[in-house]
Motif scaffolding. Structure first.
Motif, PDB file in Angstrom:
ATOM      1  N   UNK A   1       0.832  -1.218   0.000  1.00  0.00           N
ATOM      2  CA  UNK A   1       0.000   0.000   0.000  1.00  0.00           C
ATOM      3  C   UNK A   1       0.865   1.266   0.000  1.00  0.00           C
ATOM      4  N   UNK A   2       2.005   1.198   0.667  1.00  0.00           N
ATOM      5  CA  UNK A   2       2.910   2.355   0.682  1.00  0.00           C
ATOM      6  C   UNK A   2       3.547   2.543  -0.702  1.00  0.00           C
ATOM      7  N   UNK A   3       3.921   1.454  -1.329  1.00  0.00           N
ATOM      8  CA  UNK A   3       4.491   1.532  -2.685  1.00  0.00           C
ATOM      9  C   UNK A   3       3.469   2.135  -3.646  1.00  0.00           C
ATOM     10  N   UNK A   4       2.208   1.727  -3.494  1.00  0.00           N
ATOM     11  CA  UNK A   4       1.161   2.253  -4.378  1.00  0.00           C
ATOM     12  C   UNK A   4       0.931   3.743  -4.151  1.00  0.00           C
TER      13      UNK A   4
ATOM     14  N   UNK B   1       9.043 -11.413  -1.255  1.00  0.00           N
ATOM     15  CA  UNK B   1       9.083 -11.568  -2.710  1.00  0.00           C
ATOM     16  C   UNK B   1       7.920 -10.844  -3.397  1.00  0.00           C
ATOM     17  N   UNK B   2       6.752 -10.911  -2.784  1.00  0.00           N
ATOM     18  CA  UNK B   2       5.576 -10.248  -3.379  1.00  0.00           C
ATOM     19  C   UNK B   2       5.774  -8.726  -3.386  1.00  0.00           C
ATOM     20  N   UNK B   3       6.343  -8.206  -2.310  1.00  0.00           N
ATOM     21  CA  UNK B   3       6.587  -6.759  -2.256  1.00  0.00           C
ATOM     22  C   UNK B   3       7.628  -6.360  -3.311  1.00  0.00           C
ATOM     23  N   UNK B   4       8.682  -7.152  -3.411  1.00  0.00           N
ATOM     24  CA  UNK B   4       9.734  -6.874  -4.403  1.00  0.00           C
ATOM     25  C   UNK B   4       9.139  -6.849  -5.814  1.00  0.00           C
ATOM     26  N   UNK B   5       8.298  -7.818  -6.098  1.00  0.00           N
ATOM     27  CA  UNK B   5       7.705  -7.911  -7.432  1.00  0.00           C
ATOM     28  C   UNK B   5       6.850  -6.675  -7.729  1.00  0.00           C
ATOM     29  N   UNK B   6       6.079  -6.264  -6.717  1.00  0.00           N
ATOM     30  CA  UNK B   6       5.219  -5.087  -6.870  1.00  0.00           C
ATOM     31  C   UNK B   6       6.060  -3.822  -7.096  1.00  0.00           C
ATOM     32  N   UNK B   7       7.072  -3.644  -6.264  1.00  0.00           N
ATOM     33  CA  UNK B   7       7.884  -2.417  -6.333  1.00  0.00           C
ATOM     34  C   UNK B   7       8.661  -2.370  -7.655  1.00  0.00           C
ATOM     35  N   UNK B   8       9.102  -3.522  -8.114  1.00  0.00           N
ATOM     36  CA  UNK B   8       9.872  -3.570  -9.364  1.00  0.00           C
ATOM     37  C   UNK B   8       9.044  -3.065 -10.542  1.00  0.00           C
TER      38      UNK B   8
ATOM     39  N   UNK C   1       3.226   5.858  -3.128  1.00  0.00           N
ATOM     40  CA  UNK C   1       4.388   6.533  -3.737  1.00  0.00           C
ATOM     41  C   UNK C   1       4.242   6.584  -5.254  1.00  0.00           C
ATOM     42  N   UNK C   2       3.672   5.545  -5.812  1.00  0.00           N
ATOM     43  CA  UNK C   2       3.518   5.458  -7.271  1.00  0.00           C
ATOM     44  C   UNK C   2       2.622   6.567  -7.816  1.00  0.00           C
ATOM     45  N   UNK C   3       1.757   7.090  -6.964  1.00  0.00           N
ATOM     46  CA  UNK C   3       0.841   8.160  -7.410  1.00  0.00           C
ATOM     47  C   UNK C   3       1.532   9.516  -7.479  1.00  0.00           C
ATOM     48  N   UNK C   4       2.722   9.615  -6.907  1.00  0.00           N
ATOM     49  CA  UNK C   4       3.445  10.884  -6.942  1.00  0.00           C
ATOM     50  C   UNK C   4       4.281  10.945  -8.223  1.00  0.00           C
ATOM     51  N   UNK C   5       4.469  12.142  -8.755  1.00  0.00           N
ATOM     52  CA  UNK C   5       5.218  12.247 -10.010  1.00  0.00           C
ATOM     53  C   UNK C   5       6.737  12.133  -9.843  1.00  0.00           C
ATOM     54  N   UNK C   6       7.243  12.397  -8.622  1.00  0.00           N
ATOM     55  CA  UNK C   6       8.702  12.421  -8.443  1.00  0.00           C
ATOM     56  C   UNK C   6       9.266  11.015  -8.274  1.00  0.00           C
ATOM     57  N   UNK C   7      10.575  10.939  -8.436  1.00  0.00           N
ATOM     58  CA  UNK C   7      11.299   9.704  -8.160  1.00  0.00           C
ATOM     59  C   UNK C   7      11.640   9.643  -6.677  1.00  0.00           C
ATOM     60  N   UNK C   8      11.581   8.461  -6.102  1.00  0.00           N
ATOM     61  CA  UNK C   8      11.958   8.300  -4.695  1.00  0.00           C
ATOM     62  C   UNK C   8      13.045   7.258  -4.541  1.00  0.00           C
ATOM     63  N   UNK C   9      14.019   7.568  -3.682  1.00  0.00           N
ATOM     64  CA  UNK C   9      15.053   6.602  -3.344  1.00  0.00           C
ATOM     65  C   UNK C   9      14.649   5.904  -2.049  1.00  0.00           C
ATOM     66  N   UNK C  10      14.655   4.599  -2.083  1.00  0.00           N
ATOM     67  CA  UNK C  10      14.126   3.847  -0.942  1.00  0.00           C
ATOM     68  C   UNK C  10      14.992   2.637  -0.601  1.00  0.00           C
ATOM     69  N   UNK C  11      14.742   2.135   0.600  1.00  0.00           N
ATOM     70  CA  UNK C  11      15.234   0.818   1.002  1.00  0.00           C
ATOM     71  C   UNK C  11      14.008   0.028   1.451  1.00  0.00           C
ATOM     72  N   UNK C  12      14.009  -1.237   1.177  1.00  0.00           N
ATOM     73  CA  UNK C  12      12.916  -2.079   1.656  1.00  0.00           C
ATOM     74  C   UNK C  12      13.264  -2.544   3.069  1.00  0.00           C
ATOM     75  N   UNK C  13      12.336  -2.281   3.993  1.00  0.00           N
ATOM     76  CA  UNK C  13      12.569  -2.694   5.379  1.00  0.00           C
ATOM     77  C   UNK C  13      11.994  -4.085   5.597  1.00  0.00           C
ATOM     78  N   UNK C  14      12.822  -4.960   6.159  1.00  0.00           N
ATOM     79  CA  UNK C  14      12.431  -6.358   6.345  1.00  0.00           C
ATOM     80  C   UNK C  14      12.425  -6.700   7.836  1.00  0.00           C
ATOM     81  N   UNK C  15      11.405  -7.406   8.248  1.00  0.00           N
ATOM     82  CA  UNK C  15      11.320  -7.876   9.636  1.00  0.00           C
ATOM     83  C   UNK C  15      12.104  -9.185   9.767  1.00  0.00           C
TER      84      UNK C  15
END
Ligand SMILES: *Cc1c(COP(=O)(O)O)cnc(C)c1O
Length: 223
Positions: free
Chosen positions: A101-104, A136-143, A106-120
């Motif tokens: 949901x957070x990736x989605x 893996x599902x999050x990685x696939x979505x963000x990619x 961010x996707x609505x914003x026009x700018x580029x974002x630099x991120x790290x994926x936080x893992x538990x």
């Protein structure tokens, strides 16, 4: 006071790097200034330090505004609520991309974002970060999202005296990162490993940390 603590941390980082046969310049310190005033950041900035981390977006933005004249690299290391994505400036590095949901949002914003994926990696209940099972599902979505650059991964280990347990969390993050790098899923991937805090940075560096997030060892205890 701040100067002595900052220098002691820098020396400890160099020491930890050397003990692990790593170059001190490959370990980047993010000075975590949350709850401390902008004046404390300014003081550390004068030592030549430019990377600062905050865990709340409102507090980060307030300090970013106050210190707008300084050449600071800001890192948001705490959770970001989806409804606050609009408050995230695109020059802030987000360490806590942890859900679709957070990736989605961010996707609505026009700018580029630099991120790290936080893992538990410690698999503690109520701990932030994407669950290992959902990684893996999050990685696939963000990619599939063009304006999100993933530079690396972030984790918070157990707050524990058990070194083996703490190391295990760091090792898990490193192996996930090595896999992402090998699979070349993210074109901008840099293999950043944001792990290690005041209490466990030496272990994190031994396990491959590239970015350590250190607050209390520099700025003192928080209320
Ligand atoms: C506060 C915080 C840190 C720094 O913790 P210290 O123990 O004070 O060094 C690091 N990472 C995250 C995500 C934090 O919220």
């Amino acid at each position: 006071m701040l100067k002595e603590k900052y220098q002691a941390v820098m020396e400890a980082l160099a020491q930890a790097a050397q003990s692990s046969d790593r170059k001190p310049e490959d370990i980047h310190l993010i000075a975590v200034s949350k709850t401390h005033p902008a004046s404390a950041i300014e003081e550390v900035y004068k030592f030549g330090h430019t990377a600062f981390g905050e865990n709340r977006i409102a507090e980060l933005n307030e300090k970013k505004h106050l210190l707008a004249g300084l050449n600071i690299e800001w890192h948001l290391i705490g959770q970001l609520q989806t409804n606050k994505v609009k408050l995230l400036a695109s020059d802030v590095i987000l360490h806590s991309l942890d859900r679709i949901s957070l990736a989605e949002a961010l996707a609505k914003r026009p700018e580029k974002f630099r991120t790290l994926i936080q893992v538990n990696c410690s698999e503690e209940a109520n701990k932030s970060g994407v669950a290992l099972a959902d990684f893996d599902a999050l990685v696939e979505k963000v990619a599939a999202i063009k304006n999100i650059e993933v530079l690396g991964l972030m984790t918070i280990a157990e707050n524990s005296e058990n070194e083996a347990l703490v190391r295990k969390a760091f090792q898990r993050l490193k192996s996930l990162s090595d896999r992402l790098a090998a699979q070349k899923i993210f074109p901008e991937y840099r293999g950043w490993l944001s792990m290690g805090m005041s209490g466990d940075f030496a272990l994190a560096i031994a396990e491959g940390a590239t970015h350590v997030r250190i607050g209390s060892a520099i700025f003192g205890t928080r209320n």
